[in-house]
Design a protein around this motif. Structure first.
Motif, PDB file in Angstrom:
ATOM      1  N   PRO A 361       1.571   1.076 -11.831  1.00 15.23           N
ATOM      2  CA  PRO A 361       1.673   2.695 -11.522  1.00 15.23           C
ATOM      3  C   PRO A 361       2.491   3.561 -12.303  1.00 15.23           C
ATOM      4  N   PRO A 362       2.164   4.616 -12.874  1.00 11.74           N
ATOM      5  CA  PRO A 362       2.967   5.225 -13.763  1.00 11.74           C
ATOM      6  C   PRO A 362       4.035   6.113 -13.217  1.00 11.74           C
ATOM      7  N   TRP A 363       5.145   6.101 -14.009  1.00 14.18           N
ATOM      8  CA  TRP A 363       6.352   6.857 -13.275  1.00 14.18           C
ATOM      9  C   TRP A 363       6.214   8.357 -13.645  1.00 14.18           C
ATOM     10  N   TYR A 364       5.724   8.497 -15.072  1.00 14.10           N
ATOM     11  CA  TYR A 364       5.323  10.013 -15.472  1.00 14.10           C
ATOM     12  C   TYR A 364       3.943  10.181 -15.241  1.00 14.10           C
ATOM     13  N   ASN A 365       3.439  11.207 -14.551  1.00 15.44           N
ATOM     14  CA  ASN A 365       2.155  11.291 -13.988  1.00 15.44           C
ATOM     15  C   ASN A 365       1.859  12.836 -13.535  1.00 15.44           C
ATOM     16  N   SER A 366       1.083  13.713 -14.085  1.00  9.02           N
ATOM     17  CA  SER A 366       0.865  14.997 -13.533  1.00  9.02           C
ATOM     18  C   SER A 366      -0.248  15.347 -12.640  1.00  9.02           C
ATOM     19  N   TYR A 367      -1.277  14.161 -12.454  1.00 14.59           N
ATOM     20  CA  TYR A 367      -2.306  14.396 -11.829  1.00 14.59           C
ATOM     21  C   TYR A 367      -1.932  14.006 -10.283  1.00 14.59           C
ATOM     22  N   SER A 368      -2.650  14.776  -9.306  1.00  9.52           N
ATOM     23  CA  SER A 368      -2.251  14.703  -8.009  1.00  9.52           C
ATOM     24  C   SER A 368      -2.437  13.329  -7.382  1.00  9.52           C
ATOM     25  N   SER A 369      -3.280  12.515  -7.933  1.00  9.40           N
ATOM     26  CA  SER A 369      -3.562  11.155  -7.541  1.00  9.40           C
ATOM     27  C   SER A 369      -2.124  10.280  -7.873  1.00  9.40           C
ATOM     28  N   HIS A 370      -1.801   9.533  -6.954  1.00  8.03           N
ATOM     29  CA  HIS A 370      -0.475   8.760  -7.042  1.00  8.03           C
ATOM     30  C   HIS A 370       0.639   9.492  -7.769  1.00  8.03           C
ATOM     31  N   TYR A 371       0.735  10.902  -7.556  1.00  5.62           N
ATOM     32  CA  TYR A 371       1.759  11.687  -7.867  1.00  5.62           C
ATOM     33  C   TYR A 371       3.247  11.356  -7.319  1.00  5.62           C
ATOM     34  N   GLN A 372       4.054  10.815  -8.219  1.00  4.71           N
ATOM     35  CA  GLN A 372       5.347  10.342  -7.876  1.00  4.71           C
ATOM     36  C   GLN A 372       5.348   9.324  -6.926  1.00  4.71           C
ATOM     37  N   GLU A 373       4.411   8.363  -6.728  1.00  3.55           N
ATOM     38  CA  GLU A 373       4.183   7.277  -5.956  1.00  3.55           C
ATOM     39  C   GLU A 373       5.154   6.327  -6.273  1.00  3.55           C
ATOM     40  N   PHE A 374       5.539   5.878  -7.349  1.00  2.00           N
ATOM     41  CA  PHE A 374       6.512   4.932  -7.721  1.00  2.00           C
ATOM     42  C   PHE A 374       7.903   5.412  -8.231  1.00  2.00           C
ATOM     43  N   GLU A 375       8.180   6.536  -7.775  1.00  2.00           N
ATOM     44  CA  GLU A 375       9.281   7.254  -8.017  1.00  2.00           C
ATOM     45  C   GLU A 375      10.606   6.528  -7.683  1.00  2.00           C
ATOM     46  N   CYS A 376      10.505   5.710  -6.635  1.00  9.65           N
ATOM     47  CA  CYS A 376      11.809   4.552  -6.353  1.00  9.65           C
ATOM     48  C   CYS A 376      11.978   3.751  -7.603  1.00  9.65           C
ATOM     49  N   ASP A 447       0.503  12.055   1.389  1.00  9.59           N
ATOM     50  CA  ASP A 447      -0.276  11.452   0.259  1.00  9.59           C
ATOM     51  C   ASP A 447       0.700  10.470  -0.816  1.00  9.59           C
ATOM     52  N   ASN A 448      -0.171   9.765  -1.158  1.00  6.17           N
ATOM     53  CA  ASN A 448       0.510   8.896  -2.145  1.00  6.17           C
ATOM     54  C   ASN A 448       1.734   7.940  -1.688  1.00  6.17           C
ATOM     55  N   ILE A 449       1.510   7.448  -0.574  1.00 11.15           N
ATOM     56  CA  ILE A 449       2.635   6.308  -0.143  1.00 11.15           C
ATOM     57  C   ILE A 449       2.103   5.097  -0.956  1.00 11.15           C
ATOM     58  N   PRO A 450       3.171   4.363  -1.637  1.00 15.23           N
ATOM     59  CA  PRO A 450       3.002   3.294  -2.336  1.00 15.23           C
ATOM     60  C   PRO A 450       2.780   2.219  -1.481  1.00 15.23           C
ATOM     61  N   CYS A 456      10.280   7.961  -2.445  1.00 18.52           N
ATOM     62  CA  CYS A 456      11.561   8.393  -2.946  1.00 18.52           C
ATOM     63  C   CYS A 456      10.907   9.839  -3.467  1.00 18.52           C
ATOM     64  N   ARG A 457      10.366  10.608  -2.791  1.00 18.24           N
ATOM     65  CA  ARG A 457       9.802  12.113  -3.281  1.00 18.24           C
ATOM     66  C   ARG A 457      11.102  12.785  -3.823  1.00 18.24           C
ATOM     67  N   LEU A 458      10.630  13.697  -5.032  1.00 12.62           N
ATOM     68  CA  LEU A 458      11.844  14.096  -5.504  1.00 12.62           C
ATOM     69  C   LEU A 458      11.314  15.635  -5.885  1.00 12.62           C
ATOM     70  N   ASN A 459      12.454  16.669  -5.376  1.00 12.84           N
ATOM     71  CA  ASN A 459      12.201  17.941  -6.061  1.00 12.84           C
ATOM     72  C   ASN A 459      12.845  18.164  -7.272  1.00 12.84           C
ATOM     73  N   TYR A 460      12.313  18.905  -8.206  1.00 13.88           N
ATOM     74  CA  TYR A 460      13.151  18.976  -9.527  1.00 13.88           C
ATOM     75  C   TYR A 460      14.462  19.662  -9.401  1.00 13.88           C
ATOM     76  N   SER A 461      15.464  19.257 -10.011  1.00 11.47           N
ATOM     77  CA  SER A 461      16.699  19.692 -10.125  1.00 11.47           C
ATOM     78  C   SER A 461      17.101  20.842 -11.038  1.00 11.47           C
ATOM     79  N   SER A 462      16.379  21.081 -11.949  1.00  9.76           N
ATOM     80  CA  SER A 462      16.593  22.077 -12.869  1.00  9.76           C
ATOM     81  C   SER A 462      15.026  22.423 -13.585  1.00  9.76           C
ATOM     82  N   GLY A 463      15.049  23.298 -14.398  1.00 13.61           N
ATOM     83  CA  GLY A 463      13.802  23.691 -15.227  1.00 13.61           C
ATOM     84  C   GLY A 463      13.084  24.405 -14.497  1.00 13.61           C
ATOM     85  N   PRO A 464      11.987  25.009 -15.079  1.00 16.58           N
ATOM     86  CA  PRO A 464      10.767  25.642 -14.161  1.00 16.58           C
ATOM     87  C   PRO A 464      10.303  25.388 -12.926  1.00 16.58           C
TER      88      PRO A 464
END
Ligand SMILES: [Fe+2]
Length: 534
Positions: A361-376, A447-450, A456-464
């Motif tokens: 499972p990818p760590w960096y992924n901008s598709y809705s599918s599996h988005y941030q699923e393996f953030e932990c 969605d996207n429970i591993p 480990c859902r994450l809101n971005y801490s900086s940037g746009p």
């Protein structure tokens, strides 16, 4: 009619222009994000191949080897695996006796003049569902033999089986890879994810064969046997829609045997290195999982100091590969992390300059599918990989293509790895087309429970996207994404340059049209200043 005469001329000019376009390199990046959406003239999915398809049917008699495959053990040794006997499926099944047929590989540098023979191990496994109406399975006899003493970059001929019956396979041939060295590399490495067993999988494999790789990375979700009932009924085109009322997630294990036959023409001559995906979990009686995956494939775990078949490393020429497990403990306090740290500490980048990692499972992924699923997993392991200068990370799981700009901790970084998602092998589920930044497509908390580890859902801490879960445009770390089936190839040219190509299935007959192509360039002086690279 004059314009018709000019068409071929214009086509030739067009091809020349296309050929003359310089291939970009990562040194030209970071690139502005580009999205190519799904071509609506193509189908987003296809049905699985039926069990009586010619490429899936068993075509040897009882004790003769089938489903023959190769995997690298060490630079001078190779695993040869195969299956004999008939699998059984029914309410009551009786496991075959693994000692009833020998595990031998006869091999040598000349056809039919074998100079060596090695014996190995054999085993069977069962997939048991002790519930009313569900069928049980027990496998044929799975054989694994390690053949050694191999010379690099040399052709070997072999037959496997039991010479006393006699029941040996037909002769197969493979070519060994180069020894670890900064000046020798495998000719071409194919990377495939989420392959399955559909007509799209067939196109992917045929396309891969045309690309003539010398090594294959199969990065999880191989067969999709768990999209079926134990009766073999219902090939379900989506994971969550299948079998809502069943007491346990069913599988149809004969699909694994079919996949072994489907792949044999390729992987009996080109080594395939596997890593597990979520479709390999396959829970059964007593909470047993991964039984088919672990029994069928030989991986160099012991050879690489790992005590687990869920993660290992190996060398191919001047590349060190890390095959990491996302469905086993990945925490910084766990055994995999400790092994990984030791493996990385032992690395000599003057011998294996390239460091390539793969997990499902990818760590960096901008598709809705599996988005941030393996953030932990990312939060536990990313810093270790970054500190050791991992060059490329391959993942699957998302059924589409995406290549990232060099990134670390969601920040563009010239020394971060190039992350690439190729979960587009062509399985029964459809191509993913929604992006988390599309209006209304940002995944919700449910969605996207591993299927392993935590959330480990994450809101971005900086940037746009500061303070938000999703960007409202393609994130800056995503360089290029396209929804299509395909596979990738990596051609390492020297200790700093490697050519990455993504081959879309629809490009199979016009190879000048690559889906994506880029030179991945290492900068050891910038990124690994303490490592001596001569
Ligand atoms: Fe997956």
């Amino acid at each position: 009619m004059k314009w018709m005469r000019s068409v071929p001329f214009l086509l030739i000019i067009g091809l020349i222009v296309a050929d003359d376009r310089p291939i970009p390199s990562t040194l030209d990046g970071p690139f502005l994000p580009v999205t190519r959406r799904f071509d609506p003239s193509l189908r987003r999915g296809s049905d699985d191949l039926p069990m009586d398809h010619p490429r899936l049917r068993k075509n040897v008699s009882y004790n003769f080897p089938e489903q023959i495959s190769l995997a690298i053990s060490t630079p001078t040794s190779m695993w040869v695996s195969w299956v004999t006997g008939d699998a059984q499926i029914g309410k009551n099944v009786t496991a075959l006796d693994p000692s009833s047929v020998a595990s031998e590989v006869w091999y040598g540098k000349k056809s039919r003049k074998y100079t060596s023979m090695r014996r190995g191990v054999s085993t069977v496994y069962s997939q048991l569902y002790p519930f009313e109406g569900l069928l049980n399975y027990t496998s044929g006899i799975v054989h694994h033999v390690r053949i050694d003493g191999l010379e690099p970059e040399t052709k070997y001929y072999y037959q496997c089986g039991d010479s006393s019956i006699p029941a040996l396979s037909k002769e197969h041939m493979f070519e060994t890879l180069p020894l670890p060295s900064k000046s020798s590399y495998p000719r071409k490495i194919a990377i495939v994810g989420d392959l399955g067993l559909t007509s799209n999988s067939t196109t992917t494999v045929d396309h891969l064969v045309e690309n003539d790789p010398s090594l294959i990375l199969m990065i999880g979700d191989l067969v999709y046997a768990n999209q079926y009932l134990t009766t073999g009924g219902k090939g379900a085109p989506c994971f969550s829609c299948a079998f809502p009322d069943a007491p346990i997630r069913e599988t149809y294990q004969p699909r694994w045997d079919a996949w072994g036959r489907f792949m044999e023409p390729v992987i009996s001559r080109v080594p395939m290195m596997v890593i597990e995906g979520n479709h390999e979990i396959e829970p059964q009686i007593s909470g047993v999982t991964f039984k088919s995956y672990l029994t069928r494939f030989a991986v160099p775990s012991a050879e690489s100091g790992s005590n687990s078949s869920f993660y290992y490393s190996f060398n191919a020429g001047g590349i060190h590969f890390l095959m990491l497990g996302a469905y086993t403990d990945y925490n910084a306090t766990g055994a995999q992390f400790a092994w990984l740290k030791e493996d990385l500490d032992k690395l000599d980048r003057t011998v294996t300059p390239w460091l390539v990692a793969a997990w499902h499972p990818p760590w960096y992924n901008s598709y809705s599918s599996h988005y941030q699923e393996f953030e932990c997993m990312r939060q536990e392991m990313e810093h270790l990989l970054y500190e050791h200068g991992v060059d490329i990370v391959f993942s699957g799981h998302v059924h589409a293509y995406e290549r990232m700009n060099r990134v670390y901790n969601y920040t563009l970084d010239p020394c971060g790895p190039v992350y690439i998602t190729v979960g587009d092998g062509g399985n029964i589920e459809k191509v993913d087309v929604d992006h988390a930044d599309d209006p209304g497509k940002c995944p919700s908390a449910r969605d996207n429970i591993p299927e392993f580890g935590g959330v480990c859902r994450l809101n971005y801490s900086s940037g746009p996207a500061e303070g938000k879960f999703c960007w409202n445009t393609q994130p800056e770390w995503s360089a290029f994404r396209e929804s299509s089936f395909g596979h990738g190839t990596l051609e390492v040219k020297n200790s700093t340059h490697a050519l990455w190509t993504w081959h879309r299935n629809q490009d199979v007959y016009k190879e000048e049209n690559h889906g994506d192509q880029i030179y991945i360039v290492r900068q050891p002086d910038l990124c690994l200043p303490t490592t001596k690279v001569t």
